[in-house]
Design a protein around this motif. Sequence first.
Motif, short mmCIF file in Angstrom:
data_model
loop_
_atom_site.label_atom_id
_atom_site.label_comp_id
_atom_site.label_asym_id
_atom_site.label_seq_id
_atom_site.Cartn_x
_atom_site.Cartn_y
_atom_site.Cartn_z
N TRP A 198 20.25 28.50 15.75
CA TRP A 198 19.23 28.31 16.56
C TRP A 198 19.25 29.86 17.11
N ASN A 234 9.19 20.45 17.76
CA ASN A 234 10.12 20.17 16.60
C ASN A 234 11.56 20.57 17.00
N THR A 278 15.14 21.00 18.23
CA THR A 278 16.40 20.21 17.98
C THR A 278 17.52 20.92 18.79
N THR A 308 15.59 13.01 15.53
CA THR A 308 15.22 13.18 14.13
C THR A 308 14.53 11.87 13.59
N THR A 337 12.92 19.16 10.76
CA THR A 337 12.33 20.66 11.11
C THR A 337 11.80 21.24 9.86
#
Lengths: 302, 302, 302, 302
Positions: A225, A135, A137, A42, A125
Amino acid sequence: PDTMERLLRRFRIRSQLARECVAEFLGLYIVFGSGAAAQVITSEGTHGSYLTIQLGSALGAIFGMLVAQGVSGAHLNPVYSMSLCVLGRHPWTKLPLYSLSQLIGAFLGAGTVYLQYYDAIQAFTGGQLLVAGPNATAGIFSSYPAEHLSFWGGLVDQVVAAALFLLCCMALEDKRNGPLPDGLQPIVVGVLILTMGVSMGSNCGFPLNPARDLGPRLFTFIAGWGPEVFKTCKWAGGGWWWVPLVAPFVGGLLGTLTYELLIEAHHPNTSNEEQSPRRQQEVVELEEMELEEVVVDSGHNT
Amino acid sequence: PDTMERLLRRFRIRSQLARECVAEFLGLYIVFGSGAAAQVITSEGTHGSYLTIQLGSALGAIFGMLVAQGVSGAHLNPVYSMSLCVLGRHPWTKLPLYSLSQLIGAFLGAGTVYLQYYDAIQAFTGGQLLVAGPNATAGIFSSYPAEHLSFWGGLVDQVVAAALFLLCCMALEDKRNGPLPDGLQPIVVGVLILTMGVSMGSNCGFPLNPARDLGPRLFTFIAGWGPEVFKTCKWAGGGWWWVPLVAPFVGGLLGTLTYELLIEAHHPNTSNEEQSPRRQQEVVELEEMELEEVVVDSGHNT
Amino acid sequence: PDTMERLLRRFRIRSQLARECVAEFLGLYIVFGSGAAAQVITSEGTHGSYLTIQLGSALGAIFGMLVAQGVSGAHLNPVYSMSLCVLGRHPWTKLPLYSLSQLIGAFLGAGTVYLQYYDAIQAFTGGQLLVAGPNATAGIFSSYPAEHLSFWGGLVDQVVAAALFLLCCMALEDKRNGPLPDGLQPIVVGVLILTMGVSMGSNCGFPLNPARDLGPRLFTFIAGWGPEVFKTCKWAGGGWWWVPLVAPFVGGLLGTLTYELLIEAHHPNTSNEEQSPRRQQEVVELEEMELEEVVVDSGHNT
Amino acid sequence: PDTMERLLRRFRIRSQLARECVAEFLGLYIVFGSGAAAQVITSEGTHGSYLTIQLGSALGAIFGMLVAQGVSGAHLNPVYSMSLCVLGRHPWTKLPLYSLSQLIGAFLGAGTVYLQYYDAIQAFTGGQLLVAGPNATAGIFSSYPAEHLSFWGGLVDQVVAAALFLLCCMALEDKRNGPLPDGLQPIVVGVLILTMGVSMGSNCGFPLNPARDLGPRLFTFIAGWGPEVFKTCKWAGGGWWWVPLVAPFVGGLLGTLTYELLIEAHHPNTSNEEQSPRRQQEVVELEEMELEEVVVDSGHNT
């Protein structure tokens, strides 16, 4: 002081197995690896590097072990538990509960990292929780294969890495193969994890630990996600996720047996050692210490 | 438990020399250095740096030593074995077998790294296994001289590095020169290797270890890199490969004798080491060692 | 074995002071720091980074200490020797010879690094050995102030750094202030040097050690860098070179006395400690243990 | 020698509390972290990296602990003191004086770093001491939140980090949970701080320590950075500065109680800890300790 001790005593769990499960849970909960990855990803590399991610994983594991070692022996990995079971040094019946505790610890640990890095992940993000792409994660929490990795390559990587890992762990366990100072084992295992991170991390992030990999994956699944965490784009009909669940067991068994067959089986007088109860490993140590004492005494008196 | 122990006992090797060779083989097999280089080179620096390669070599060697130390003393380097032979602390007759075991371990270790990084090497090189140029991958496994290095520069580099390495190893061996806590030796030797990597690695990658250099070189020879691994472009009539085979022996001898002549020879009462009182401190240490021996012996005899 | 031992015994030096000087010489000779700097500078950062230079200095010093500790106590720095003299723990008469031995060791160590990196330095500089500018290489061997540093800034930097260094060294020496495991002292001092390198290295490279700075400076003077090594462009009428010779003594004295006045002077029962003969350091240590016990006991009881 | 010892004895402080406060003061004074940040920031990354800043903080803390441990136990953090007080292991009455000593130590430490880096800060900032923006230097001394961090995010970050920190500290304290070798505790706590730095440093620099954060902030307030150090631009009505003062206490309490409730409360026979046999393992350990004591005693008596 007494007040506090008395208060705490009220909560005392008398079941040995329950205590051990709590320790395994807590040991895997506090592993710092995901935080290190979250920080580097990040911050786009301004607050760390590949090396600091590995340091986070490796050194974090040391503290997981230090928290759990006196209670459960700090397995913190179902593969390690299985190896001890295979060698008859841990009861098979405890394996499922240990693994479950580890899984829950890793799941909640991932949740805590998400909480702590919520702002940073949102900012990085733009609110889109992705599994792949620049991007992405999801890799903060669980392992994903590198672009170049084939299915068989991933399997081999995990088998080889787990074999070497368990082989070295067995060497550290083997008191007849080297007098590692008492209490340093967690630190040396941490160094081992660092070594693996800098040697075997670029194919798929050396998961090595099914509980550590599945727990956070389940967390990312429910936290936003989504089902992508169980799929991989390039491999038809399946996905990556089960490789770090299965391959480490295969590799771990291989490494354990290799060590036992090449080194431990050949220590002189393996035979009569069994008669002494395994649990009282300390007897020998105690005897050694008594002798040392004699030395010190005689040294003083002469 | 008993079943497994009994099973393993069937495979027990009773020959001490055979056990030692197996340990030397395994100790050099698990050295992680090539993996660290493979990771950094094939990821083009995104998964590590020069420092992580050195960490892989140095920390990996620690685990090679931990695996072998209780059986063979973890020489893991023919130069080290030779030094002990010269000082009369190891029988010359064992030297060839130790060296051969180390060579085979390093050879198979290189094979394992190639297997683990097969996909990555293919993706990085496009299938061309080269010894020189920007896509060269032979350097993952063995040492090659830097552009700037002359033949004599390479010789001097290896002699100096091996001399300092063995000088420090002899200091670590020398119980009268400092009470390093028991069991920490492998870790300190690992730190020594890291120190050399960050101080003496840019000329030719500080091979220092003929078995560790020749074994993987033979592997790359047969695995597809071909006879180029035994040649160097710029030096007429020969090649680099024999420098890391010969120079470390010369340097190792130099460093060993330097330490012996400058430090160890002058410890008080070297002559009748076994019987006589030294400085107060050493007496106690010696007695402790003797008693430890008794313990170990009694362990062996029962 | 016996043959070798007998051979070596012929060279035995019986003078304790001569042995100590040889150990101080050798300890400073093998310090790896310059090699780490040479590697990073001549490879233009591809074979290391600022951190690896600091690791080379710090870890290299560990091995210098391990080589010398059993013979001379591994001072390896005139400032440290001076501090012990001030506290009455080392005879003033030995100070000049210790310092000279250290100086010669550092001088020859610089020569060895130059030899080992001769090709690399030639390739990097095109044969011009410069003290300043982008291709400067004198900084491999000795300290030079950064652009931004004023004369007073350099003095303050060296006084502060040496004060903190000696303060921490005195704490490590002080057995009543913490039971650092025996034999770990060289490693912890190495960690201290690393800490200083990452905290206080950007002003002028934290020389801290007059012998380590002057010896290599003399070497560069005669080896081709010339009288420029004793001059600095921006400060009129003088030069930098004497700052790292003088300031560390001032800072070292300050740090030593600070520790003694703030911590060591206040340990309970300091008074009767002096009566035991100092040379049998072990006696003192034993008594210290007694005292610690008393302290701990009294701490518990009160 | 005697002269010096006698001189020092004159300054001897007999009050145990005063000695402890001096030790806490000095322990926090020598923490090197700010220097590491100053070095990296003012050299614009040529003399270090994010990792070296964390190394400076972590390793520097080790030496703070080594300096203070034998006198005050090296709390060096009001949160740690508070945790011990809550558990009844430290008197509440000492808490304010300990905290004040730590605050003054951190304040003067910041002053020393400013003095040492005065030239570098002037050159880097052109004389403008700023709290925010690309040339900001206030972050050398105290923590400031990253751009992305919300107020609640900052609170959560500090609570989580302090909870994990204290949880691990309590595990290190708990002798029944693992035989960490005596004297290694400061080093392992240093490793813990490094772990936190690489895992939890990118949100707001993991202050964790109210004294370490407020002391230097006060210094920057009076040294030229001005009232901006108590304000943050984006959060209306308040500022960041009190978060690292309050949140670590909350988190520390949480972590301490978590460890106590999940691990320490369940050690067998916590109640009559002094007399009774515990688990097999601990019995042996206890006996070992007793035996060691006997040795030491007999050593004392002869």
